[in-house]
Scaffold this motif. Structure first.
Motif, PDB file in Angstrom:
ATOM      1  N   PRO A  37      14.411  -0.197 -18.493  1.00 44.17           N
ATOM      2  CA  PRO A  37      14.281  -1.356 -17.608  1.00 44.17           C
ATOM      3  C   PRO A  37      13.461  -1.065 -16.352  1.00 44.17           C
ATOM      4  O   PRO A  37      13.579   0.005 -15.754  1.00 44.17           O
ATOM      5  CB  PRO A  37      15.728  -1.685 -17.236  1.00 44.17           C
ATOM      6  N   VAL A  38      12.620  -2.027 -15.993  1.00 39.36           N
ATOM      7  CA  VAL A  38      11.918  -1.995 -14.711  1.00 39.36           C
ATOM      8  C   VAL A  38      12.820  -2.760 -13.748  1.00 39.36           C
ATOM      9  O   VAL A  38      12.963  -3.970 -13.846  1.00 39.36           O
ATOM     10  CB  VAL A  38      10.514  -2.617 -14.813  1.00 39.36           C
ATOM     11  N   VAL A  39      13.448  -2.020 -12.839  1.00 40.53           N
ATOM     12  CA  VAL A  39      14.495  -2.575 -11.994  1.00 40.53           C
ATOM     13  C   VAL A  39      13.921  -3.295 -10.772  1.00 40.53           C
ATOM     14  O   VAL A  39      14.424  -4.328 -10.355  1.00 40.53           O
ATOM     15  CB  VAL A  39      15.476  -1.467 -11.569  1.00 40.53           C
ATOM     16  N   MET A  40      12.861  -2.723 -10.191  1.00 38.25           N
ATOM     17  CA  MET A  40      12.232  -3.345  -9.023  1.00 38.25           C
ATOM     18  C   MET A  40      10.758  -2.986  -9.060  1.00 38.25           C
ATOM     19  O   MET A  40      10.398  -1.862  -9.425  1.00 38.25           O
ATOM     20  CB  MET A  40      12.877  -2.857  -7.726  1.00 38.25           C
ATOM     21  N   GLU A  41       9.904  -3.951  -8.677  1.00 42.18           N
ATOM     22  CA  GLU A  41       8.475  -3.680  -8.642  1.00 42.18           C
ATOM     23  C   GLU A  41       7.799  -4.585  -7.628  1.00 42.18           C
ATOM     24  O   GLU A  41       8.339  -5.626  -7.257  1.00 42.18           O
ATOM     25  CB  GLU A  41       7.845  -3.837 -10.015  1.00 42.18           C
ATOM     26  N   GLY A  42       6.625  -4.140  -7.184  1.00 42.14           N
ATOM     27  CA  GLY A  42       5.905  -4.957  -6.228  1.00 42.14           C
ATOM     28  C   GLY A  42       4.666  -4.288  -5.692  1.00 42.14           C
ATOM     29  O   GLY A  42       4.234  -3.238  -6.174  1.00 42.14           O
ATOM     30  N   THR A  43       4.127  -4.911  -4.657  1.00 40.50           N
ATOM     31  CA  THR A  43       2.944  -4.416  -3.965  1.00 40.50           C
ATOM     32  C   THR A  43       3.245  -4.386  -2.474  1.00 40.50           C
ATOM     33  O   THR A  43       3.734  -5.373  -1.912  1.00 40.50           O
ATOM     34  CB  THR A  43       1.731  -5.328  -4.227  1.00 40.50           C
ATOM     35  N   MET A  44       2.961  -3.258  -1.857  1.00 40.90           N
ATOM     36  CA  MET A  44       3.182  -3.109  -0.416  1.00 40.90           C
ATOM     37  C   MET A  44       1.901  -3.445   0.339  1.00 40.90           C
ATOM     38  O   MET A  44       0.817  -3.436  -0.247  1.00 40.90           O
ATOM     39  CB  MET A  44       3.613  -1.676  -0.097  1.00 40.90           C
ATOM     40  N   PRO A  45       2.013  -3.701   1.657  1.00 40.44           N
ATOM     41  CA  PRO A  45       0.802  -3.879   2.454  1.00 40.44           C
ATOM     42  C   PRO A  45      -0.122  -2.673   2.263  1.00 40.44           C
ATOM     43  O   PRO A  45       0.333  -1.542   2.165  1.00 40.44           O
ATOM     44  CB  PRO A  45       1.330  -3.950   3.885  1.00 40.44           C
ATOM     45  N   GLY A  46      -1.411  -2.927   2.156  1.00 41.65           N
ATOM     46  CA  GLY A  46      -2.365  -1.858   1.900  1.00 41.65           C
ATOM     47  C   GLY A  46      -2.662  -1.673   0.424  1.00 41.65           C
ATOM     48  O   GLY A  46      -3.495  -0.865   0.048  1.00 41.65           O
ATOM     49  N   GLY A  47      -1.956  -2.416  -0.437  1.00 42.33           N
ATOM     50  CA  GLY A  47      -2.262  -2.403  -1.858  1.00 42.33           C
ATOM     51  C   GLY A  47      -1.522  -1.389  -2.704  1.00 42.33           C
ATOM     52  O   GLY A  47      -1.793  -1.267  -3.896  1.00 42.33           O
ATOM     53  N   MET A  48      -0.576  -0.643  -2.119  1.00 36.33           N
ATOM     54  CA  MET A  48       0.194   0.296  -2.930  1.00 36.33           C
ATOM     55  C   MET A  48       1.106  -0.481  -3.877  1.00 36.33           C
ATOM     56  O   MET A  48       1.833  -1.367  -3.454  1.00 36.33           O
ATOM     57  CB  MET A  48       1.037   1.221  -2.050  1.00 36.33           C
TER      58      MET A  48
END
Length: 164
Positions: A117-128
């Motif tokens: 399972p992918v529990v949490m995902e996203g994009t942070m400021p700066g594109g990470m």
């Protein structure tokens, strides 16, 4: 996904100062860089498949070439608050980095195909970009996959140089 060297070890804590002091003594970290109030919003982050909205204080340092990350939840629900509620403060995840968005996406897709399972995902400021996968039933809290763009690498290199 295979043959990836971890680039980061992360802990979740309720007390950044105490954890910084312990890891300074135990691992030789010299300087910590704090990023207070990092907001993860529903436009850029999901938690267990739903839009996420939470804030965390983050502190970074290095032990050799390995980044040390401390995460202290401030508000909202996330894998960090879930972990604290279930286990208390402690070692939360290791992170492996991918050189480009395509290899990052491929690693996340392989995890999903393998039933992890992918529990949490996203994009942070700066594109990470980040994705946490977990095998909690097997004692593996989380592994973080990350794509770290050049701008963020430069920040991390600066923090690493502060250790010398």
């Amino acid at each position: 996904m295979h043959d990836q060297t971890p680039v980061q070890i992360a802990w979740v804590t309720q007390d950044l100062t105490a954890t910084e002091m312990a890891l300074t003594a135990l691992m030789g970290a010299k300087k910590w860089v704090r990023m207070p109030g990092v907001h993860f919003g529903p436009e850029t982050c999901t938690y267990r498949g739903e839009p996420a909205d939470f804030v965390a204080d983050i502190s970074l340092s290095y032990a050799g070439d390995t980044q040390l990350e401390l995460i202290a939840p401030v508000s909202g629900t996330s894998i960090y608050t879930e972990f604290l509620g279930r286990s208390g403060p402690g070692l939360h995840h290791v992170c492996t980095a991918y050189p480009d968005p395509d290899s990052f996406e491929a690693a996340v897709a392989r995890a999903r195909q393998d039933g992890i399972p992918v529990v949490m995902e996203g994009t942070m400021p700066g594109g990470m970009r980040f994705a946490y996968v977990g095998a909690e039933h097997a004692g593996v809290p989380y592994l973080e996959f990350a794509y770290i763009p050049d701008e963020i690498h430069a920040l991390f290199d600066h923090i690493k140089q502060e250790q010398k």
